[in-house]
Design an enzyme around this catalytic site. Sequence first.
Site, PDB file in Angstrom:
ATOM      1  N   GLU A 105       4.280 -14.698   4.207  1.00 40.56           N
ATOM      2  CA  GLU A 105       5.405 -14.289   5.046  1.00 40.56           C
ATOM      3  C   GLU A 105       5.257 -12.806   5.303  1.00 40.56           C
ATOM      4  OE1 GLU A 105       6.499 -18.015   3.381  1.00 40.56           O
ATOM      5  OE2 GLU A 105       6.358 -16.206   2.165  1.00 40.56           O
ATOM      6  N   VAL A 118       0.866  -1.183   0.000  1.00 38.36           N
ATOM      7  CA  VAL A 118       0.000   0.000   0.000  1.00 38.36           C
ATOM      8  C   VAL A 118       0.903   1.233   0.000  1.00 38.36           C
ATOM      9  CG1 VAL A 118      -1.749   1.310   1.279  1.00 38.36           C
ATOM     10  CG2 VAL A 118      -1.870  -1.192   1.195  1.00 38.36           C
ATOM     11  N   TYR A 164      -3.024  -9.162   9.472  1.00 34.92           N
ATOM     12  CA  TYR A 164      -3.201 -10.561   9.078  1.00 34.92           C
ATOM     13  C   TYR A 164      -3.871 -11.365  10.186  1.00 34.92           C
ATOM     14  CZ  TYR A 164       0.043  -9.067   5.439  1.00 34.92           C
ATOM     15  OH  TYR A 164       0.640  -8.391   4.411  1.00 34.92           O
TER      16      TYR A 164
END
Length: 159
Positions: free
Chosen positions: A107, A75, A119
């Site tokens: 990862e 981003v 995440y």
Amino acid sequence: MSAAPLIRPMAPADLDDVLDLEPVLFGTGAWNRATYETELAIPGRRYVVVERAGELGGYAGIDLAEQATIMTVGVAPAHRRRGLGRALMQALLDQAEAAGCAEVYLEVRADDPGAQALYASLGFGPVGRRRGYYQGTDALTMRLRLRGPGPVGSERRQT
């Protein structure tokens, strides 16, 4: 009020903007044009971009295998903290579910608690560590189980 972000498939015409962001986001680990051209041509690989206010705000990609792998997520600094990373990840996870993938792996830099928290909020749990994976910085391997038996660190949470 700003326009809602638009997520769409990455096209070859997006590569100039993507390649402008690569070194800003990934330094010496930045991918080059040939890498992206190859990635866009591989069956089972999907890349998306997010546009916000007429600008490319970020991009992400996934390998849609049985055990899918998030290939990249980025981003632009000017567009961070606006939900674009979450929207990109959600788009990739939707594709993984539609493709029947059982698990999704990624990862993430061990020194990036913000990305790890994103995440984790999507249901990923840590499953390992790769020493020196990112130009000398460790990576945490995280997994999200979408279907199937077996232990899971966490399940996908709908946003």
